[in-house]
Design a protein around this motif. Structure first.
Motif, short mmCIF file in Angstrom:
data_model
loop_
_atom_site.label_atom_id
_atom_site.label_comp_id
_atom_site.label_asym_id
_atom_site.label_seq_id
_atom_site.Cartn_x
_atom_site.Cartn_y
_atom_site.Cartn_z
N LYS A 14 30.49 37.29 37.04
CA LYS A 14 30.09 36.22 36.14
C LYS A 14 28.80 36.64 35.43
O LYS A 14 28.06 37.50 35.90
CB LYS A 14 29.83 34.92 36.92
N GLY A 15 28.54 36.00 34.30
CA GLY A 15 27.27 36.19 33.62
C GLY A 15 26.33 35.06 33.96
O GLY A 15 26.54 34.31 34.91
N SER A 16 25.26 34.94 33.19
CA SER A 16 24.29 33.87 33.33
C SER A 16 23.74 33.80 34.77
O SER A 16 23.65 34.81 35.45
CB SER A 16 24.93 32.54 32.92
N GLU A 17 23.37 32.60 35.22
CA GLU A 17 22.74 32.45 36.53
C GLU A 17 23.60 32.93 37.70
O GLU A 17 23.11 33.59 38.61
CB GLU A 17 22.33 30.99 36.75
N PRO A 18 24.93 32.63 37.73
CA PRO A 18 25.74 33.14 38.84
C PRO A 18 25.71 34.66 38.95
O PRO A 18 25.66 35.23 40.04
CB PRO A 18 27.15 32.63 38.51
N GLY A 19 25.74 35.33 37.79
CA GLY A 19 25.69 36.79 37.79
C GLY A 19 24.34 37.32 38.23
O GLY A 19 24.25 38.35 38.92
N VAL A 20 23.28 36.64 37.84
CA VAL A 20 21.93 37.02 38.29
C VAL A 20 21.85 36.94 39.81
O VAL A 20 21.39 37.86 40.48
CB VAL A 20 20.85 36.12 37.64
N GLY A 21 22.31 35.80 40.35
CA GLY A 21 22.27 35.63 41.81
C GLY A 21 23.02 36.73 42.53
O GLY A 21 22.50 37.38 43.45
N TRP A 22 24.26 36.97 42.11
CA TRP A 22 25.10 37.96 42.79
C TRP A 22 24.54 39.38 42.68
O TRP A 22 24.44 40.09 43.68
CB TRP A 22 26.51 37.91 42.22
N LYS A 45 35.21 32.90 45.78
CA LYS A 45 35.05 34.09 44.95
C LYS A 45 34.24 35.17 45.68
O LYS A 45 34.55 36.37 45.57
CB LYS A 45 34.36 33.72 43.64
N ILE A 46 33.23 34.75 46.40
CA ILE A 46 32.40 35.72 47.14
C ILE A 46 33.21 36.41 48.22
O ILE A 46 33.17 37.63 48.37
CB ILE A 46 31.16 35.02 47.74
N GLU A 47 33.97 35.63 49.00
CA GLU A 47 34.75 36.21 50.09
C GLU A 47 35.85 37.13 49.57
O GLU A 47 36.15 38.17 50.17
CB GLU A 47 35.34 35.10 50.96
N GLU A 48 36.45 36.76 48.44
CA GLU A 48 37.46 37.63 47.83
C GLU A 48 36.84 38.98 47.46
O GLU A 48 37.43 40.04 47.71
CB GLU A 48 38.03 36.97 46.58
N GLU A 49 35.66 38.95 46.87
CA GLU A 49 35.00 40.19 46.48
C GLU A 49 34.58 41.01 47.69
O GLU A 49 34.73 42.25 47.70
CB GLU A 49 33.77 39.86 45.62
#
Length: 411
Positions: A14-22, A45-49
């Motif tokens: 993801k972009g924006s804040e979710p992408g920053v966090g990850w 989504k996190i567990e899938e990745e």
């Protein structure tokens, strides 16, 4: 070191804040063991990745407020209140985790706004705050470009930021107790109170993953249309109205120009009306939201990436356009003004809407007429984009932590 991270927004791809966090969590975990508190709705989504690409030294803890409080999240109005209660809730969870694991650092990542609270400083362990932004505001002269609704929203947001920095005891405590404050733009760095400037560092929040990027700029074709591309959510602060007005001026002199706009949002209807009023509706194509692969194909086929955003701190789509090899025309303001250099694009000063429209049109014309300049900036864009690779940013984060740990040991 053992690091506890607060990341309300944290989601892969993801972009924006979710992408920053990850992505920040991934980079911190390259060098340290990390525990991450994030929203429960990020879990799938996190567990899938992690199933596809395991990372052994990251431990995710998923937390959400009781379901009866979910109504706060409906629409943008309640998100702030929901977020505040969520931050308060994870403070007590963090205390329990710290008692069990004895963390060396607590790092608040997202949301990264200098006017939104975090209670992590009250854990009484070394605290890193950021990357934070929020001081990036729409220049006053440009509010005439917006409807009353958006002028009201921007005024309210500016007031909240002023109140938070001057009067909010939670924000003032975060500033005081931070061991390091990471600002994501010079604008935000400049509003940090003078007595805390010495512990503030500047790091742009976003980056780009090089390993999964294979798109390259197509070779220019003779007698082809001059294709301009802009990508983003169709909202007031992205500057789409300025872009359309500038394009209208360009078309009068260069009728082979075409403008493709990718993205959806509440301003779609108004922007189409503007194109029709300027008699360029046949030259402006609104493509709506597209999958990332389709966006990248359009980038590879374009000649110039136009991005006159009035407020962005970091722009993920800008990095991707540059990595493809697109010369950029943007404003010399906020994040894009710091990302783009004269080696990869043309930056326009921000004084008045009329001046910006004229200067954007001139920059586009200059690039349309000068193939050599476009090629030079294209090559420069690729090099500049590589500078913001996530792995390189990880090394910067590593050094911040290293310097921080050295300071702690000297105390």
């Amino acid at each position: 070191m053992k690091v506890l991270v607060s990341a309300y927004a944290c989601e892969p791809h993801k972009g924006s804040e979710p992408g920053v966090g990850w992505n920040w969590v991934k980079q911190i975990a390259r060098f340290h063991e990390v525990w991450v508190i994030t929203r429960a709705n990020n879990k799938e989504k996190i567990e899938e990745e992690l199933n596809r690409n395991p990372i052994s030294n990251i431990h995710f803890i998923y937390y959400d407020l009781p379901k009866w409080m979910y109504f706060w999240k409906r629409g943008q109005r309640g998100v702030y209140f929901y977020y505040c209660f969520w931050q308060l809730g994870i403070f007590f969870l963090a205390k329990k985790l710290h008692k069990r694991h004895q963390f060396d650092i607590v790092h608040h990542l997202t949301f990264g706004n200098n006017w939104m609270p975090t209670f992590m400083p009250f854990l009484n362990i070394p605290f890193i705050w950021g990357p934070i932004g929020g001081a990036e505001t729409v220049p006053k002269n440009f509010k005439s470009e917006f409807s009353f609704k958006w002028r009201y929203y921007e005024t309210l947001r500016n007031f909240l930021q002023w109140w938070a920095l001057k009067l909010d005891p939670i924000i003032k405590m975060a500033l005081k107790r931070s061991t390091i404050i990471i600002a994501r733009t010079k604008i935000t760095q400049n509003v940090i109170p003078k007595k805390y400037k010495s512990k503030t560092v500047l790091i742009l929040e976003s980056g780009i993953s090089m390993e999964d990027f294979s798109y390259k700029k197509m070779e220019p074709k003779k007698n082809n249309n001059f294709k301009i591309l802009m990508v983003g959510r169709l909202i007031y602060l992205k500057g789409f109205s300025l872009a359309i007005k500038a394009f209208a001026k360009l078309v009068k002199e260069m009728s082979n120009s075409v403008f493709f706009i990718i993205g959806g949002g509440p301003e779609m209807k108004n922007l189409k009306k503007l194109s029709k009023r300027l008699a360029i509706e046949d030259k402006v194509q609104f493509l709506g939201q597209l999958p990332r692969t389709e966006v990248l194909k359009h980038m590879a086929e374009a000649d110039v990436f136009l991005y006159p955003s009035l407020k962005d701190a970091g722009a993920w789509v800008l990095y991707e356009a540059m990595l493809v090899g697109l010369p950029v025309v943007c404003l010399d303001y906020a994040g894009p003004g710091e990302i783009v250099t004269k080696e990869c694009g043309i930056k326009v000063k921000v004084e008045t809407p009329e001046q910006v429209v004229n200067d954007l049109a001139s920059a586009l014309k200059r690039l349309a007429l000068d193939n050599d300049l476009r090629y030079k900036l294209s090559q420069g864009a690729k090099k500049r984009a590589a500078y913001f690779a996530w792995d390189r940013k990880g090394e910067i984060i590593k050094n911040i932590y290293k310097n921080f740990w050295g300071e702690q040991n000297r105390k």
